[in-house]
Design a protein around this motif. Structure first.
Motif, PDB file in Angstrom:
ATOM      1  N   MET A 117      53.248  46.966   9.153  1.00 37.26           N
ATOM      2  CA  MET A 117      52.829  46.652  10.534  1.00 37.26           C
ATOM      3  C   MET A 117      53.889  45.644  11.040  1.00 37.26           C
ATOM      4  O   MET A 117      54.553  45.151  10.343  1.00 37.26           O
ATOM      5  CB  MET A 117      51.543  45.939  10.181  1.00 37.26           C
ATOM      6  N   ASN A 172      55.315  42.481  12.993  1.00 33.72           N
ATOM      7  CA  ASN A 172      54.982  40.981  13.164  1.00 33.72           C
ATOM      8  C   ASN A 172      56.272  40.271  13.645  1.00 33.72           C
ATOM      9  O   ASN A 172      57.279  40.615  13.180  1.00 33.72           O
ATOM     10  CB  ASN A 172      54.807  40.390  11.844  1.00 33.72           C
ATOM     11  N   ARG A 189      50.375  50.552  11.311  1.00 30.05           N
ATOM     12  CA  ARG A 189      49.205  49.959  11.312  1.00 30.05           C
ATOM     13  C   ARG A 189      49.424  48.901  12.556  1.00 30.05           C
ATOM     14  O   ARG A 189      50.411  48.394  12.744  1.00 30.05           O
ATOM     15  CB  ARG A 189      48.528  49.264   9.964  1.00 30.05           C
ATOM     16  N   ILE A 190      48.344  48.623  13.353  1.00 30.69           N
ATOM     17  CA  ILE A 190      48.582  47.515  14.398  1.00 30.69           C
ATOM     18  C   ILE A 190      48.180  46.251  13.595  1.00 30.69           C
ATOM     19  O   ILE A 190      47.773  46.113  12.626  1.00 30.69           O
ATOM     20  CB  ILE A 190      47.470  47.510  15.441  1.00 30.69           C
ATOM     21  N   PHE A 191      49.018  45.280  14.023  1.00 28.02           N
ATOM     22  CA  PHE A 191      48.884  43.999  13.359  1.00 28.02           C
ATOM     23  C   PHE A 191      47.554  43.556  13.169  1.00 28.02           C
ATOM     24  O   PHE A 191      46.694  43.514  14.186  1.00 28.02           O
ATOM     25  CB  PHE A 191      49.717  42.778  14.340  1.00 28.02           C
ATOM     26  N   ASN A 192      47.338  43.086  11.925  1.00 22.45           N
ATOM     27  CA  ASN A 192      45.948  42.373  11.647  1.00 22.45           C
ATOM     28  C   ASN A 192      46.268  41.179  10.843  1.00 22.45           C
ATOM     29  O   ASN A 192      46.777  41.026   9.776  1.00 22.45           O
ATOM     30  CB  ASN A 192      45.273  43.507  10.517  1.00 22.45           C
ATOM     31  N   ARG A 193      46.168  39.990  11.665  1.00 27.50           N
ATOM     32  CA  ARG A 193      46.393  38.740  11.199  1.00 27.50           C
ATOM     33  C   ARG A 193      45.766  38.642   9.885  1.00 27.50           C
ATOM     34  O   ARG A 193      46.368  37.918   8.854  1.00 27.50           O
ATOM     35  CB  ARG A 193      45.920  37.731  12.043  1.00 27.50           C
ATOM     36  N   GLU A 194      44.532  38.832   9.401  1.00 25.65           N
ATOM     37  CA  GLU A 194      43.777  38.616   8.229  1.00 25.65           C
ATOM     38  C   GLU A 194      44.711  39.325   6.990  1.00 25.65           C
ATOM     39  O   GLU A 194      44.873  38.694   6.147  1.00 25.65           O
ATOM     40  CB  GLU A 194      42.416  38.910   8.217  1.00 25.65           C
ATOM     41  N   LEU A 195      45.021  40.562   7.004  1.00 27.35           N
ATOM     42  CA  LEU A 195      45.579  41.198   6.247  1.00 27.35           C
ATOM     43  C   LEU A 195      47.057  40.982   5.909  1.00 27.35           C
ATOM     44  O   LEU A 195      47.338  40.497   4.773  1.00 27.35           O
ATOM     45  CB  LEU A 195      45.569  42.795   6.601  1.00 27.35           C
TER      46      LEU A 195
END
Length: 138
Positions: free
Chosen positions: A52, A54, A87-93
């Motif tokens: 992803m 960032n 994947r699209i950015f997922n802050r939690e993951l």
């Protein structure tokens, strides 16, 4: 959104600061490097890494050990790209995975040590070159 694409391992950064020497199936980094190099295990049989973005960089969120092996194969001109799941950015993951202290540029190896693993990889590589002087790209 998730999609599959080919990427150069050198364009992907680690999320972990360290990786275990053995995969969950018990194989070591060195065994995996050897099996991919010798085509005992086709690269297509290895699960795709998940990456992803960032801050303009791509990071692996699933597959830090695979990335380590792929980067070493790429340095030796044995692979150019690998299939990944983007994947699209997922802050939690991302925050759950991210422990790097150097922006994902390198990792330490638990259970063997980076220096010992690099020595193993170099020995496997030298043996392979002696047996395969033309070293085709995987």
């Amino acid at each position: 959104m998730v999609n599959e694409e080919s990427m150069r391992p050198s364009d992907i950064r680690f999320t972990h600061d360290s990786i275990q020497y053995k995969f969950t199936d018990g194989r070591t980094l060195t065994e995996t490097f050897r099996q991919l190099l010798r085509k005992v295990t086709p690269i297509e049989n290895i699960p795709k890494m998940e990456v992803m973005p960032n801050k303009g960089k791509w990071f692996v969120v699933r597959g830090n050990r695979r990335l380590f092996v792929y980067k070493e194969l790429e340095k030796r001109n044995q692979i150019e790209k690998v299939q990944v799941t983007k994947r699209i950015f997922n802050r939690e993951l991302f925050d759950k995975q991210y422990t790097s202290t150097n922006e994902g540029r390198s990792v330490k190896i638990r259970g063997r040590g980076l220096e010992a693993v690099m020595q193993d990889f170099n020995e496997v590589w030298e043996e392979y070159k002696r047996e395969n002087p033309f070293c085709p790209i995987l």
